[in-house]
Design a protein around this motif. Structure first.
Motif, PDB file in Angstrom:
ATOM      1  N   THR A 161       0.480  -1.080   0.110  1.00 44.73           N
ATOM      2  CA  THR A 161      -0.144   0.093   0.066  1.00 44.73           C
ATOM      3  C   THR A 161       0.736   1.688   0.291  1.00 44.73           C
ATOM      4  O   THR A 161       1.709   1.060   1.569  1.00 44.73           O
ATOM      5  CB  THR A 161      -0.967   0.456   1.500  1.00 44.73           C
ATOM      6  N   ALA A 162       1.034   2.499  -1.152  1.00 40.29           N
ATOM      7  CA  ALA A 162       1.254   3.671  -1.262  1.00 40.29           C
ATOM      8  C   ALA A 162       0.558   3.948  -1.000  1.00 40.29           C
ATOM      9  O   ALA A 162      -0.373   4.405  -1.956  1.00 40.29           O
ATOM     10  CB  ALA A 162       2.435   3.064  -2.089  1.00 40.29           C
ATOM     11  N   THR A 163       0.831   5.675  -0.563  1.00 41.74           N
ATOM     12  CA  THR A 163      -0.255   6.927  -0.607  1.00 41.74           C
ATOM     13  C   THR A 163       1.317   8.326  -1.009  1.00 41.74           C
ATOM     14  O   THR A 163       2.514   8.202  -0.433  1.00 41.74           O
ATOM     15  CB  THR A 163      -0.532   7.657   0.633  1.00 41.74           C
ATOM     16  N   LEU A 164       0.955   8.818  -1.973  1.00 44.00           N
ATOM     17  CA  LEU A 164       1.622   9.928  -2.595  1.00 44.00           C
ATOM     18  C   LEU A 164       0.986  11.151  -2.715  1.00 44.00           C
ATOM     19  O   LEU A 164      -0.212  11.333  -3.318  1.00 44.00           O
ATOM     20  CB  LEU A 164       2.062   9.260  -4.421  1.00 44.00           C
ATOM     21  N   LYS A 165       2.066  12.301  -2.177  1.00 41.72           N
ATOM     22  CA  LYS A 165       1.050  13.861  -1.851  1.00 41.72           C
ATOM     23  C   LYS A 165       2.136  14.289  -2.531  1.00 41.72           C
ATOM     24  O   LYS A 165       3.698  14.128  -2.539  1.00 41.72           O
ATOM     25  CB  LYS A 165       1.257  13.963  -0.744  1.00 41.72           C
ATOM     26  N   GLY A 166       2.168  15.241  -3.848  1.00 43.02           N
ATOM     27  CA  GLY A 166       2.972  16.569  -4.184  1.00 43.02           C
ATOM     28  C   GLY A 166       3.915  15.547  -4.986  1.00 43.02           C
ATOM     29  O   GLY A 166       5.775  16.391  -5.007  1.00 43.02           O
ATOM     30  N   CYS A 167       3.992  14.708  -5.893  1.00 46.51           N
ATOM     31  CA  CYS A 167       5.181  13.891  -6.291  1.00 46.51           C
ATOM     32  C   CYS A 167       5.349  13.915  -7.985  1.00 46.51           C
ATOM     33  O   CYS A 167       3.702  14.716  -8.127  1.00 46.51           O
ATOM     34  CB  CYS A 167       5.010  12.809  -5.991  1.00 46.51           C
ATOM     35  N   THR A 168       6.726  14.128  -8.110  1.00 49.02           N
ATOM     36  CA  THR A 168       6.181  14.211  -9.569  1.00 49.02           C
ATOM     37  C   THR A 168       7.732  13.335 -10.222  1.00 49.02           C
ATOM     38  O   THR A 168       8.275  12.579  -9.882  1.00 49.02           O
ATOM     39  CB  THR A 168       7.563  16.173 -10.065  1.00 49.02           C
ATOM     40  N   PHE A 169       6.801  13.232 -11.453  1.00 46.98           N
ATOM     41  CA  PHE A 169       7.485  11.972 -12.626  1.00 46.98           C
ATOM     42  C   PHE A 169       7.366  12.093 -13.873  1.00 46.98           C
ATOM     43  O   PHE A 169       5.932  12.738 -14.463  1.00 46.98           O
ATOM     44  CB  PHE A 169       6.582  10.497 -12.107  1.00 46.98           C
ATOM     45  N   ARG A 170       8.706  12.634 -14.379  1.00 48.79           N
ATOM     46  CA  ARG A 170       8.817  12.610 -15.462  1.00 48.79           C
ATOM     47  C   ARG A 170       9.740  11.910 -16.607  1.00 48.79           C
ATOM     48  O   ARG A 170      10.884  11.287 -15.638  1.00 48.79           O
ATOM     49  CB  ARG A 170       9.194  14.326 -15.601  1.00 48.79           C
TER      50      ARG A 170
END
Length: 205
Positions: A78-87
């Protein structure tokens, strides 16, 4: 990787051009938190989360992952992401397999793959996204931004997708320029359309 007794905490760290298994992993039921960090150009998966009870990523950037590895893999976790960038990933930026992913206030830009430029979810996973941007992602076949499996014949059906207040722009694929829903996918097309996905940019098998 972290052991089962000690939670993994990474803050203001950078992992660049690592090989032999990527940059870091949270595994075997440990909790993990990653904040204000950067994973760039690792030869394998940038970050592997597997058999983890709960992992949280906040303000983490993933960039320029190519060839052999994803930026982020969530496997039986289980993963929670906030305010991340993938480029600038040339393999699906996030692969979700038998897992739950919650992603908010994050940006996916200029990622590409065969299926799902930004996110690929398979094997009865649950993906919930809100207030995210998917810009100029590309898939050679299906799901320019998001692919909801299965991919392989023995993949489990029942992968679920919900999206709230997201922006999809400039994504492309042979089928499903924004979103592709494979056999057995659980998603409400009306809900997706009312939250940022154009009706003619969703493909459902």
């Amino acid at each position: 990787p972290a052991d089962t007794a000690s939670p993994l905490v990474l803050e203001r760290v950078q992992f660049t051009k690592n090989t032999a298994g990527g940059a870091a992993g949270a595994q075997l039921g440990c909790s993990a938190t990653v904040r204000d960090s950067h994973f760039e150009a690792n030869a394998d998966d940038g970050l592997l989360i597997w058999h983890s009870t709960q992992t949280s990523l906040e303000s983490v950037t993933f960039s320029n992952h190519a060839d052999r590895g994803h930026s982020l893999v969530v496997l039986s976790a289980t993963a929670t992401l906030k305010g991340c960038t993938f480029r600038d990933s040339t393999v699906t930026a996030i692969r979700v397999d038998q897992s739950t992913l919650s992603c908010t206030e994050s940006t996916f830009r200029d990622n590409q793959s065969l299926h799902g430029g930004a996110i690929s979810a398979v094997n009865a996973s649950v993906v919930q996204i809100a207030d995210c941007q998917f810009i100029n992602n590309r898939a050679q076949q299906t799901g320019g931004a998001i692919f909801v499996g299965p991919v392989m014949p023995d993949d489990a059906a029942g992968t679920a997708l919900t999206a709230i207040s997201c922006v999809f722009s400039g994504n492309s694929a042979s089928r499903g320029a924004d979103v592709y829903l494979g056999p057995g996918a659980i998603a409400d097309k009306t809900q997706l359309i009312s939250n940022g996905v154009n009706a003619d940019r969703i493909s459902q098998n």
